[in-house]
Design an enzyme around this catalytic site. Structure first.
Site, PDB file in Angstrom:
ATOM      1  N   LYS A 213       0.820  -1.219   0.000  1.00  0.00           N
ATOM      2  CA  LYS A 213       0.000   0.000   0.000  1.00  0.00           C
ATOM      3  C   LYS A 213       0.850   1.264   0.000  1.00  0.00           C
ATOM      4  O   LYS A 213       0.482   2.241  -0.638  1.00  0.00           O
ATOM      5  CB  LYS A 213      -1.046  -0.099   1.098  1.00  0.00           C
ATOM      6  CG  LYS A 213      -0.860   0.610   2.350  1.00  0.00           C
ATOM      7  CD  LYS A 213      -2.024   0.307   3.278  1.00  0.00           C
ATOM      8  CE  LYS A 213      -1.554  -0.287   4.588  1.00  0.00           C
ATOM      9  NZ  LYS A 213      -0.534   0.472   5.287  1.00  0.00           N
TER      10      LYS A 213
ATOM     11  N   ARG B  62      -6.635   3.230  11.285  1.00  0.00           N
ATOM     12  CA  ARG B  62      -6.315   1.829  11.513  1.00  0.00           C
ATOM     13  C   ARG B  62      -7.283   1.179  12.498  1.00  0.00           C
ATOM     14  O   ARG B  62      -7.161  -0.014  12.769  1.00  0.00           O
ATOM     15  CB  ARG B  62      -4.913   1.727  12.101  1.00  0.00           C
ATOM     16  CG  ARG B  62      -3.835   1.276  11.099  1.00  0.00           C
ATOM     17  CD  ARG B  62      -2.574   1.176  11.906  1.00  0.00           C
ATOM     18  NE  ARG B  62      -1.467   0.481  11.324  1.00  0.00           N
ATOM     19  CZ  ARG B  62      -0.526   1.047  10.570  1.00  0.00           C
ATOM     20  NH1 ARG B  62      -0.630   2.296  10.207  1.00  0.00           N
ATOM     21  NH2 ARG B  62       0.505   0.338  10.161  1.00  0.00           N
TER      22      ARG B  62
ATOM     23  N   ARG C 281      11.866  -6.664   2.964  1.00  0.00           N
ATOM     24  CA  ARG C 281      12.003  -5.226   3.153  1.00  0.00           C
ATOM     25  C   ARG C 281      12.834  -4.923   4.410  1.00  0.00           C
ATOM     26  O   ARG C 281      13.684  -4.034   4.405  1.00  0.00           O
ATOM     27  CB  ARG C 281      10.613  -4.590   3.294  1.00  0.00           C
ATOM     28  CG  ARG C 281      10.655  -3.083   3.424  1.00  0.00           C
ATOM     29  CD  ARG C 281       9.286  -2.485   3.232  1.00  0.00           C
ATOM     30  NE  ARG C 281       8.515  -2.518   4.461  1.00  0.00           N
ATOM     31  CZ  ARG C 281       7.248  -2.118   4.571  1.00  0.00           C
ATOM     32  NH1 ARG C 281       6.593  -1.710   3.494  1.00  0.00           N
ATOM     33  NH2 ARG C 281       6.617  -2.152   5.718  1.00  0.00           N
TER      34      ARG C 281
ATOM     35  N   ARG D  49      15.300  -2.362   8.964  1.00  0.00           N
ATOM     36  CA  ARG D  49      14.309  -1.779   9.885  1.00  0.00           C
ATOM     37  C   ARG D  49      14.210  -2.572  11.164  1.00  0.00           C
ATOM     38  O   ARG D  49      13.879  -3.751  11.152  1.00  0.00           O
ATOM     39  CB  ARG D  49      12.952  -1.697   9.188  1.00  0.00           C
ATOM     40  CG  ARG D  49      12.874  -0.554   8.221  1.00  0.00           C
ATOM     41  CD  ARG D  49      11.591  -0.632   7.430  1.00  0.00           C
ATOM     42  NE  ARG D  49      10.422  -0.667   8.305  1.00  0.00           N
ATOM     43  CZ  ARG D  49       9.283  -0.091   7.992  1.00  0.00           C
ATOM     44  NH1 ARG D  49       9.167   0.592   6.882  1.00  0.00           N
ATOM     45  NH2 ARG D  49       8.253  -0.191   8.797  1.00  0.00           N
TER      46      ARG D  49
ATOM     47  N   ARG E 275       2.206  -7.557  13.979  1.00  0.00           N
ATOM     48  CA  ARG E 275       1.576  -6.509  13.182  1.00  0.00           C
ATOM     49  C   ARG E 275       0.403  -7.061  12.368  1.00  0.00           C
ATOM     50  O   ARG E 275      -0.626  -6.406  12.224  1.00  0.00           O
ATOM     51  CB  ARG E 275       2.607  -5.863  12.239  1.00  0.00           C
ATOM     52  CG  ARG E 275       3.358  -4.703  12.898  1.00  0.00           C
ATOM     53  CD  ARG E 275       4.772  -4.497  12.379  1.00  0.00           C
ATOM     54  NE  ARG E 275       4.912  -4.346  10.957  1.00  0.00           N
ATOM     55  CZ  ARG E 275       4.846  -3.177  10.308  1.00  0.00           C
ATOM     56  NH1 ARG E 275       4.619  -2.065  10.965  1.00  0.00           N
ATOM     57  NH2 ARG E 275       5.008  -3.130   9.017  1.00  0.00           N
TER      58      ARG E 275
HETATM   59  P1  AMP Z   1       3.252   2.009   9.107  1.00  0.00           P
HETATM   60  O1  AMP Z   1       4.476   2.635   8.507  1.00  0.00           O
HETATM   61  O2  AMP Z   1       1.988   2.604   8.583  1.00  0.00           O
HETATM   62  O3  AMP Z   1       3.259   0.513   9.025  1.00  0.00           O
HETATM   63  O4  AMP Z   1       3.290   2.370  10.671  1.00  0.00           O
HETATM   64  C1  AMP Z   1       4.353   1.949  11.500  1.00  0.00           C
HETATM   65  C2  AMP Z   1       3.884   1.866  12.943  1.00  0.00           C
HETATM   66  O5  AMP Z   1       3.432   3.149  13.389  1.00  0.00           O
HETATM   67  C3  AMP Z   1       2.705   0.941  13.187  1.00  0.00           C
HETATM   68  O6  AMP Z   1       3.105  -0.394  13.360  1.00  0.00           O
HETATM   69  C4  AMP Z   1       2.102   1.533  14.452  1.00  0.00           C
HETATM   70  O7  AMP Z   1       2.865   1.173  15.590  1.00  0.00           O
HETATM   71  C5  AMP Z   1       2.285   3.014  14.216  1.00  0.00           C
HETATM   72  N1  AMP Z   1       1.124   3.602  13.508  1.00  0.00           N
HETATM   73  C6  AMP Z   1       1.107   4.170  12.273  1.00  0.00           C
HETATM   74  N2  AMP Z   1      -0.115   4.594  11.933  1.00  0.00           N
HETATM   75  C7  AMP Z   1      -0.919   4.283  12.979  1.00  0.00           C
HETATM   76  C8  AMP Z   1      -2.306   4.437  13.239  1.00  0.00           C
HETATM   77  N3  AMP Z   1      -3.134   4.990  12.324  1.00  0.00           N
HETATM   78  N4  AMP Z   1      -2.784   3.996  14.434  1.00  0.00           N
HETATM   79  C9  AMP Z   1      -1.972   3.452  15.362  1.00  0.00           C
HETATM   80  N5  AMP Z   1      -0.666   3.253  15.168  1.00  0.00           N
HETATM   81  C10 AMP Z   1      -0.117   3.658  13.995  1.00  0.00           C
END
Ligand code: AMP
Length: 190
Positions: free
Chosen positions: A16, A91, A130, A136, A147
């Protein structure tokens, strides 16, 4: 007319982020990623970053009120005129409801929600690859499984949330990036 206020849903590793970046380039819209914003906050060592870091490292969600604040500030600050693609927010159902309110206050609403459907094992492979490339720290296999579990539990209900509102299109996220990009473009036009 091409939809320009978009939400992309999909499991971690569904591609995404990549598709969001392509939409940004092709449509000239803004990319709004709460994950990117939170990672910046962690890198800058802000209060928000300190509160978010350990949760992010464990693959847990950051509390709704913090993330809603971040997204709300971002939408209000940079405007929404050019259009945007939301990537990683909302989310949870509580976040989706808050987003409705934020956009309503700004005099707008979402045009479309696209969910990328992928095979789960393929997702895990993609994420591990990745993590190896980018080094990371938040992406070891335990975190990746966590996750995904959190995604099923908290984020998947959003598919029904947006389906109920008649705003959802499901796009097959398997295959090459180019193929998925074409499918997403079709979904936007139809
Ligand atoms: P992402 O890059 O979108 O996968 O986000 C990385 C991490 O940031 C996630 O695993 C969450 O810990 C936190 N995070 C990002 N967006 C959200 C959200 N909308 N709600 C809660 N946690 C978030």
């Amino acid at each position: 007319m091409t939809a320009k206020r978009l939400l992309l849903l999909g499991a971690p590793g569904s591609g995404k982020g990549t598709q969001a970046a392509t939409l940004v380039k092709n449509l000239g819209i803004d990319h709004i990623s709460t994950g990117d914003m939170l990672r910046s906050a962690v890198a800058e060592g802000t209060e928000l970053g300190k509160q978010a870091k350990s949760l992010m490292d464990q693959g847990q969600l950051v509390p709704d009120d913090l993330v809603i604040g971040v997204a709300s500030d971002r939408l209000a600050r940079n405007g929404i005129d050019r259009g945007f693609v939301l990537d990683g927010f909302p989310r949870t159902v509580a976040q989706a409801e808050a987003l409705d309110g934020i956009l309503k206050d700004l005099g707008t609403s979402l045009d479309l929600c696209i969910t990328l459907s992928v095979d789960e094992e393929a997702v895990v492979e993609r994420l591990l690859k990745r993590a190896n490339i980018e080094g990371r720290l938040d992406d070891n296999e335990t975190t990746i499984r966590e996750r995904l579990r959190v995604h099923h539990e908290s984020t998947e209900p959003l598919v029904q949330f947006y389906r109920d509102r008649g705003m959802l299109k499901t796009v097959d996220g398997m295959g090459t990036e180019e193929k998925v990009t074409l499918r997403v473009a079709e979904a936007l036009e139809s």
